[in-house]
Design a protein around this motif. Structure first.
Motif, PDB file in Angstrom:
ATOM      1  N   LEU A   1       4.443   9.230   3.929  1.00 45.67           N
ATOM      2  CA  LEU A   1       5.923   9.157   3.909  1.00 45.67           C
ATOM      3  C   LEU A   1       6.776   8.993   5.167  1.00 45.67           C
ATOM      4  N   LYS A   2       6.271   9.837   6.096  1.00 44.98           N
ATOM      5  CA  LYS A   2       7.031   9.992   7.537  1.00 44.98           C
ATOM      6  C   LYS A   2       6.993   8.240   8.244  1.00 44.98           C
ATOM      7  N   GLU A   3       6.166   7.502   7.730  1.00 44.61           N
ATOM      8  CA  GLU A   3       6.132   6.266   8.383  1.00 44.61           C
ATOM      9  C   GLU A   3       7.000   5.134   7.566  1.00 44.61           C
ATOM     10  N   ILE A   4       7.402   5.286   6.316  1.00 41.98           N
ATOM     11  CA  ILE A   4       7.850   4.520   5.348  1.00 41.98           C
ATOM     12  C   ILE A   4       9.150   3.946   6.064  1.00 41.98           C
ATOM     13  N   GLY A   5       9.774   4.380   6.930  1.00 45.77           N
ATOM     14  CA  GLY A   5      10.930   3.770   7.714  1.00 45.77           C
ATOM     15  C   GLY A   5      10.695   2.618   8.381  1.00 45.77           C
ATOM     16  N   LYS A   6       9.410   2.516   8.684  1.00 44.04           N
ATOM     17  CA  LYS A   6       8.976   1.449   9.638  1.00 44.04           C
ATOM     18  C   LYS A   6       9.037   0.140   8.741  1.00 44.04           C
ATOM     19  N   TYR A   7       8.693   0.374   7.272  1.00 46.92           N
ATOM     20  CA  TYR A   7       8.338  -0.823   6.374  1.00 46.92           C
ATOM     21  C   TYR A   7       9.475  -0.917   5.533  1.00 46.92           C
ATOM     22  N   CYS A   8       9.067  -0.660   4.282  1.00 50.14           N
ATOM     23  CA  CYS A   8      10.042  -0.911   3.115  1.00 50.14           C
ATOM     24  C   CYS A   8       9.728   0.239   1.881  1.00 50.14           C
ATOM     25  N   THR A   9      10.578   0.592   0.878  1.00 53.21           N
ATOM     26  CA  THR A   9      10.411   1.549   0.054  1.00 53.21           C
ATOM     27  C   THR A   9      10.439   0.617  -1.054  1.00 53.21           C
ATOM     28  N   THR A  10       9.708   1.107  -2.234  1.00 55.06           N
ATOM     29  CA  THR A  10      10.020   0.428  -3.569  1.00 55.06           C
ATOM     30  C   THR A  10      10.056   1.026  -4.752  1.00 55.06           C
ATOM     31  N   ARG A  11      10.678   0.819  -5.916  1.00 56.28           N
ATOM     32  CA  ARG A  11      10.715   1.464  -7.102  1.00 56.28           C
ATOM     33  C   ARG A  11       9.857   0.511  -8.007  1.00 56.28           C
ATOM     34  N   TYR A  12       8.852   1.036  -8.821  1.00 56.30           N
ATOM     35  CA  TYR A  12       8.052   0.170  -9.530  1.00 56.30           C
ATOM     36  C   TYR A  12       7.672   1.083 -10.949  1.00 56.30           C
ATOM     37  N   ARG A  22       1.034  -1.218   0.068  1.00 53.98           N
ATOM     38  CA  ARG A  22      -0.082  -0.018  -0.178  1.00 53.98           C
ATOM     39  C   ARG A  22       0.882   1.310   0.043  1.00 53.98           C
ATOM     40  N   HIS A  23       0.275   2.348  -0.487  1.00 58.08           N
ATOM     41  CA  HIS A  23       0.886   3.567  -0.430  1.00 58.08           C
ATOM     42  C   HIS A  23       0.850   3.913   1.257  1.00 58.08           C
ATOM     43  N   VAL A  24       1.785   4.461   2.028  1.00 59.89           N
ATOM     44  CA  VAL A  24       1.905   4.791   3.185  1.00 59.89           C
ATOM     45  C   VAL A  24       2.326   6.096   3.470  1.00 59.89           C
ATOM     46  N   ALA A  42       3.704  -6.166  -8.033  1.00 58.41           N
ATOM     47  CA  ALA A  42       3.372  -5.628  -6.887  1.00 58.41           C
ATOM     48  C   ALA A  42       1.995  -5.261  -6.737  1.00 58.41           C
ATOM     49  N   VAL A  43       1.141  -5.754  -5.879  1.00 57.54           N
ATOM     50  CA  VAL A  43      -0.560  -5.201  -5.947  1.00 57.54           C
ATOM     51  C   VAL A  43      -0.773  -4.477  -4.977  1.00 57.54           C
ATOM     52  N   ASP A  44      -1.424  -3.332  -5.320  1.00 54.60           N
ATOM     53  CA  ASP A  44      -1.840  -2.136  -4.313  1.00 54.60           C
ATOM     54  C   ASP A  44      -3.313  -2.976  -3.780  1.00 54.60           C
ATOM     55  N   PHE A  45      -3.155  -3.439  -2.873  1.00 55.71           N
ATOM     56  CA  PHE A  45      -4.336  -4.467  -2.365  1.00 55.71           C
ATOM     57  C   PHE A  45      -5.462  -3.535  -1.915  1.00 55.71           C
ATOM     58  N   VAL A  49      14.542   6.694   0.765  1.00 58.07           N
ATOM     59  CA  VAL A  49      13.310   6.491   0.370  1.00 58.07           C
ATOM     60  C   VAL A  49      13.189   6.700  -1.183  1.00 58.07           C
ATOM     61  N   ILE A  50      12.439   5.818  -1.952  1.00 59.89           N
ATOM     62  CA  ILE A  50      12.326   6.016  -3.416  1.00 59.89           C
ATOM     63  C   ILE A  50      10.816   6.281  -3.610  1.00 59.89           C
ATOM     64  N   THR A  51       9.916   5.439  -3.054  1.00 56.22           N
ATOM     65  CA  THR A  51       8.299   6.000  -3.181  1.00 56.22           C
ATOM     66  C   THR A  51       7.820   5.620  -1.895  1.00 56.22           C
ATOM     67  N   ASP A  52       6.525   5.917  -1.786  1.00 60.50           N
ATOM     68  CA  ASP A  52       5.597   5.607  -0.247  1.00 60.50           C
ATOM     69  C   ASP A  52       4.945   4.260  -0.481  1.00 60.50           C
ATOM     70  N   PHE A  53       5.279   3.557  -1.606  1.00 56.93           N
ATOM     71  CA  PHE A  53       4.737   2.170  -1.796  1.00 56.93           C
ATOM     72  C   PHE A  53       5.554   1.189  -0.861  1.00 56.93           C
ATOM     73  N   ALA A  54       4.817   0.717   0.070  1.00 57.99           N
ATOM     74  CA  ALA A  54       5.600  -0.256   0.919  1.00 57.99           C
ATOM     75  C   ALA A  54       5.066  -1.734   0.816  1.00 57.99           C
ATOM     76  N   ILE A  55       5.864  -2.626   0.881  1.00 60.84           N
ATOM     77  CA  ILE A  55       5.104  -4.097   0.808  1.00 60.84           C
ATOM     78  C   ILE A  55       4.827  -4.437   2.362  1.00 60.84           C
ATOM     79  N   LEU A  56       3.682  -4.945   2.367  1.00 63.41           N
ATOM     80  CA  LEU A  56       3.224  -4.992   3.646  1.00 63.41           C
ATOM     81  C   LEU A  56       2.496  -6.310   3.879  1.00 63.41           C
ATOM     82  N   GLY A  57       3.398  -7.344   4.528  1.00 60.63           N
ATOM     83  CA  GLY A  57       2.854  -8.340   5.047  1.00 60.63           C
ATOM     84  C   GLY A  57       2.222  -9.506   4.352  1.00 60.63           C
TER      85      GLY A  57
END
Ligand code: G1P
Length: 292
Positions: free
Chosen positions: A163-174, A159-161, A246-249, A198-206
């Motif tokens: 940006l100030k929280e992206i460091g808790k997850y991961c960042t992606t390029r797509y 999902r897009h998260v 990657a799927v923006d679920f 940080v590349i984008t605000d799209f993080a892979i989530l679980g």
């Protein structure tokens, strides 16, 4: 591609929820009347998964017990005329074919997934993190399986998260795929990025669906963030050698592994529950009156 197997890594030490999780696995914390991991198992089953591997560690044997029969308790319930309850607790063990493996050392999520290699064999498989609950219809894992089948490759849920929280997850390029709004071609992933990474605000989530090729990458994966073998680093490696989408679920994600995330999950599910919803609403309204 048919995805019939799932791996649920649940071997973490739960250090964000101490002292509770000193002996009780965070995946077993109750969300109203079911442990958190049951919601994750139900998502897998509702996505067409038939075989589930739960990765545990030496202090988490209570999870094996939960997905087993409990003949003594069932007999007592039946003797008391509580057939429905007896059937309910039996059904938990019959939802899927369960296997349990211990991750002998806590070396990271990537290492945990590598421990599933023998169970998985040469098949595509889903990975569902045991402390992330997803509320959605169709289930998030089903959305990923559909994308993996359509593109015949691994599919990552994200999902897009903020940006100030992206460091808790991961960042992606797509990059976009013509004709798709919610499915992208994944090119790069960085775990727990520092601000300059940080590349984008799209993080892979679980939620993930992998082809067995991920094991070839994981077997050579060096340690990354926090000195651990990171799954995200292996996804990055996979994306650089093969097609990955990657799927923006669609759906809502609950992080039950943090104190506030856990409470939010309990409140949301309790408000929806037939058993507790009306009562909790009244209680909250009463409290709100007091705080005025
Ligand atoms: C893990 C993954 C991370 C992902 C996150 C949320 O991190 O390593 O890429 O974004 O789950 O699903 P953790 O929460 O274990 O630190």
């Amino acid at each position: 591609m048919k995805v019939k197997k799932a791996v649920i890594p649940a071997a973490g030490l739960g250090t964000r929820m101490l002292p509770e999780t000193k002996t009780l696995p965070k995946e077993m914390l109750p969300i109203v009347d079911k442990p958190a991991i049951q919601y994750v198992v139900e998502e897998a089953v509702n996505s067409g998964i038939e075989e589930i591997l739960i990765l545990t560690n030496r202090s988490k044997t209570v999870m094996d017990d939960y997905f087993d029969y409990h003949p003594e308790l069932e007999a007592k319930l039946r003797a008391a005329g509580r057939e429905d309850d007896a059937n309910m607790i039996r059904k938990v063990a019959d939802m899927a074919h369960f296997t349990f493996i211990r991750q002998k050392e806590t070396l990271g999520l990537g290492h945990a997934v590598l421990c599933a290699k023998r169970f998985v064999g040469n098949e595509p498989f889903a990975v569902l993190l045991g402390d992330d609950i997803m509320k959605s219809d169709p289930p998030v894992t089903r959305q990923l399986i559909d994308a993996a089948e359509k593109y015949n490759c691994s599919a990552m849920g994200g999902r897009h998260v903020p940006l100030k929280e992206i460091g808790k997850y991961c960042t992606t390029r797509y990059e976009s795929i013509p004709g798709e709004e919610k499915i992208f071609h994944l090119l790069e992933a960085i775990e727990k990025p520092r601000p300059e990474q940080v590349i984008t605000d799209f993080a892979i989530l679980g939620r993930y669906v992998f082809t067995p090729e991920i094991f070839e990458v994981l077997e050579h994966q060096t340690t990354g963030f926090n000195g651990e073998i990171q799954l995200t680093d292996a996804i990055d490696g996979l994306a650089k050698r093969s097609k990955v989408v990657a799927v923006d679920f669609e759906g809502r994600r609950f992080d039950t592994g943090s104190m506030t995330g856990y409470l939010e999950t309990v409140l949301e599910y309790a408000l929806e529950s037939e058993k507790t919803g009306a009562w909790l609403k009244e209680y909250i309204l009463k409290k709100a009156e007091e705080w005025k």
